[in-house]
Design an enzyme around this catalytic site. Structure first.
Site, mmCIF file in Angstrom:
data_model
loop_
_atom_site.group_PDB
_atom_site.id
_atom_site.type_symbol
_atom_site.label_atom_id
_atom_site.label_comp_id
_atom_site.label_asym_id
_atom_site.label_seq_id
_atom_site.Cartn_x
_atom_site.Cartn_y
_atom_site.Cartn_z
ATOM 1 N N ASN A 320 -7.638 6.377 7.957
ATOM 2 C CA ASN A 320 -6.207 6.220 7.726
ATOM 3 C C ASN A 320 -5.521 6.285 9.084
ATOM 4 O O ASN A 320 -5.701 7.252 9.824
ATOM 5 C CB ASN A 320 -5.673 7.312 6.801
ATOM 6 C CG ASN A 320 -4.198 7.128 6.483
ATOM 7 O OD1 ASN A 320 -3.343 7.257 7.345
ATOM 8 N ND2 ASN A 320 -3.908 6.830 5.230
ATOM 9 N N SER A 343 -4.451 3.000 3.222
ATOM 10 C CA SER A 343 -3.012 3.192 3.408
ATOM 11 C C SER A 343 -2.500 4.070 2.280
ATOM 12 O O SER A 343 -2.773 3.799 1.105
ATOM 13 C CB SER A 343 -2.297 1.840 3.400
ATOM 14 O OG SER A 343 -0.936 1.993 3.756
ATOM 15 N N GLU A 344 -1.749 5.126 2.624
ATOM 16 C CA GLU A 344 -1.417 6.132 1.615
ATOM 17 C C GLU A 344 -0.497 5.635 0.507
ATOM 18 O O GLU A 344 -0.327 6.313 -0.509
ATOM 19 C CB GLU A 344 -0.825 7.396 2.263
ATOM 20 C CG GLU A 344 0.398 7.191 3.101
ATOM 21 C CD GLU A 344 0.093 7.143 4.590
ATOM 22 O OE1 GLU A 344 0.879 7.706 5.364
ATOM 23 O OE2 GLU A 344 -0.922 6.531 4.973
ATOM 24 N N ASN A 345 0.105 4.458 0.671
ATOM 25 C CA ASN A 345 0.919 3.922 -0.420
ATOM 26 C C ASN A 345 0.086 3.220 -1.482
ATOM 27 O O ASN A 345 0.630 2.701 -2.453
ATOM 28 C CB ASN A 345 1.995 2.972 0.119
ATOM 29 C CG ASN A 345 1.411 1.785 0.863
ATOM 30 O OD1 ASN A 345 0.552 1.948 1.722
ATOM 31 N ND2 ASN A 345 1.880 0.590 0.564
ATOM 32 N N SER A 385 -4.220 7.826 -4.279
ATOM 33 C CA SER A 385 -4.395 7.705 -2.837
ATOM 34 C C SER A 385 -4.568 9.066 -2.184
ATOM 35 O O SER A 385 -5.441 9.263 -1.332
ATOM 36 C CB SER A 385 -3.183 6.990 -2.229
ATOM 37 O OG SER A 385 -3.346 6.809 -0.847
#
Length: 520
Positions: A320, A343-345, A385
């Site tokens: 990440n 990607s944390e979204n 996530s």
């Protein structure tokens, strides 16, 4: 066999009645509840769907940046004029779009969010004492919402331990003179298997405003690409969930296994009248673009850090990357190496920026930039996530910093009373002991102020969490007990040069080598 045949026949009759909008037959009632509370109610007007939201309500609002926000429902709240809202959302859009519109109209009393971002009005109201803001780590926010929908009243997480989140005292509301009017409360701490965890309470809303892609006439819902983000867990965590969609299709249009949200969670549905789908950060590449590797190695500070950071990648790694230098380092991943970017979204398998004709408002990264995905990629919700992140399934996280301490404390999310961007997902990203944390930053701040120091003076993002520091001058390994060890030094600099520009002592590796750079 006769009984099974009869049941099958009655099921077909019930399904037929449901599709046609007719009432359930008496035969159906013999097998199924006739309660209308389970039926999704359809609206043609967004205002009608939200007009009963009262002043002072807690409203969950889906989206990430401007991606997947319920545009029509937000517009409807502007028309109803409801006030004193507590809005739970990852962020507040931008000044003139999304939740930013409700901030401008002063309809929001408190925001529970992870990131102020680039919304200048959000930051202004907060610092001026006009708005209450409960800043919450992004993964914790997602899990609090998920827990609320699952009937779990509270849970323990390592995210935020050793920070203001755990200790309390983070400003929720300022007085006009800049002093703190309302401060956050301390969290309960427990130890499990030698690691500290803090107690977080679930969030439930009075209403949830959710944006989805399609719904069928039964109320089942699907999302598109990275637009599911917070929308999915929020769907489940409110007394009344209102979903706006781009299209309503017939029952049977979705295969059951392709439904993202079953109808049981959807109370009201409205087809959006129109969608702007604004893009916060349009990022594109040209057909002829190649990886920017021109110029002499290390001919500027930023490039020097990027080309050293790229050496942290390993084949098969899940990583990440923060915006800026970390993300740019991915341009230098060897073509002989596979690195899976998360990607944390809600994306695993990030690709390069899109060509102009590939731009998709439903596909952005955590920096709100338009992106593409690679073959084998997947999309998922924000709570999923952060299960990957908090659970230690991500091998490497690389991010920037304002300050790093000798023992690996990290500060990168606020300067009290001056700069408030929020922690976003950073606190979660550094919370797992299984994940290597690499900080990339310039060695000193403006005026040659130290950024590597004995003890951080800014509020912490994480305690003893950093494993390596990469600057334009040097590379340090970090030990949470022994402190810093200088392992690489930029050509032309001496150890004494590093001592002068570093705010704490450090050991020098007996195997000290020149600072490495990725080969082009």
């Amino acid at each position: 066999m006769a009984a099974l045949t009869l049941l099958s026949s009655r099921l077909r009759l019930c399904a037929s009645a449901y599709r046609s909008g007719g009432a359930w037959s008496q035969g159906c009632a013999g097998y199924f509840s006739t309660s209308t509370r389970r039926h999704t109610k359809f609206y043609t007007d967004a205002v009608e769907a939200v007009k009963d939201i009262p002043n002072g309500a807690t409203v969950l609002v889906g989206g990430f940046g401007l991606c997947g926000i319920p545009e029509n429902l937000i517009g409807a709240l502007l028309k109803t004029g409801v006030k004193e809202l507590t809005a739970v959302s990852n962020n507040a859009g931008v000044d003139n779009f999304g939740l930013g519109l409700l901030l401008q109209s002063k309809q929001i009393k408190r925001m529970i969010s992870s990131y102020v971002g680039e919304n200048a009005e959000f930051e202004r109201q907060y610092l001026a004492g006009e708005l209450e803001v409960e800043l919450t780590p992004q993964g914790t926010l997602a899990e609090r919402i998920r827990a609320g929908g699952a009937g779990v009243p509270a849970f323990y997480t390592s995210t935020g331990y050793g920070t203001l989140v755990q200790e309390g005292g983070s400003p929720i509301k300022y007085n006009k003179d800049g002093s703190i009017a309302i401060a956050s409360k301390p969290r309960e701490v427990r130890e499990f298997n030698g690691q500290h965890f803090i107690l977080e309470e679930a969030i439930r809303g009075d209403f949830a405003l959710v944006k989805a892609w399609k719904a069928d006439q039964a109320g089942n819902v699907t999302f598109r690409k990275s637009a599911r983000n917070f929308n999915l867990p929020m769907c489940k965590a409110a007394e009344t969930t209102v979903v706006e969609v781009e299209e309503i299709v017939d029952i049977g249009s979705f295969a059951p296994e392709d439904i993202h949200i079953p109808k049981i969670y959807v109370h009201r549905l409205v087809k959006g009248e129109k969608y702007e789908k604004r893009i916060e950060r349009l990022s594109v590449r040209k057909e002829e673009d190649v990886k920017t590797r021109s110029g002499k190695l290390g001919d500027n500070v930023r490039e020097r850090i990027i080309k050293r950071a790229a050496l942290e990648f390993e084949d098969g790694m899940y990583a990440n990357l923060g915006i800026g230098i970390p993300l740019l380092a991915s341009n230098f991943i060897s073509p002989n190496m596979t690195v899976h970017l998360q990607s944390e979204n809600g994306i695993l398998g990030l690709g390069p920026y899109p060509l102009q004709n590939e731009v998709d408002a439903d596909l952005i990264n955590a920096g709100k930039e338009t992106v593409t995905v690679l073959p084998g990629a997947s999309y998922f919700s924000s709570d999923e996530s952060f299960a990957m992140i908090r659970g230690g399934h991500v091998n490497l996280t690389m991010l920037g910093a304002m300050q790093v301490s000798k023992y690996g404390d990290l500060a990168n999310w606020m300067i009290p009373g001056k700069l408030v961007k929020g922690m976003g997902g950073a606190m979660d990203l550094v919370s797992s002991a299984k994940t290597k944390v690499v900080v990339t930053m310039e060695h000193s701040a403006k005026g040659n102020a130290h950024k590597i120091m004995e003890k951080c003076t800014l509020p912490l993002t994480g305690k003893q969490c950093v494993n390596r520091i990469i600057t334009e001058k040097a590379v340090f390994d970090v030990d949470s007990k022994k402190g810093l060890t200088l392992i690489e030094l930029w050509e032309g600099l001496t150890v004494d040069d590093i001592k002068k520009s570093t705010g704490c002592d450090f050991a020098v590796s007996p195997k000290l080598i020149p600072m490495q750079q990725v080969t082009t």
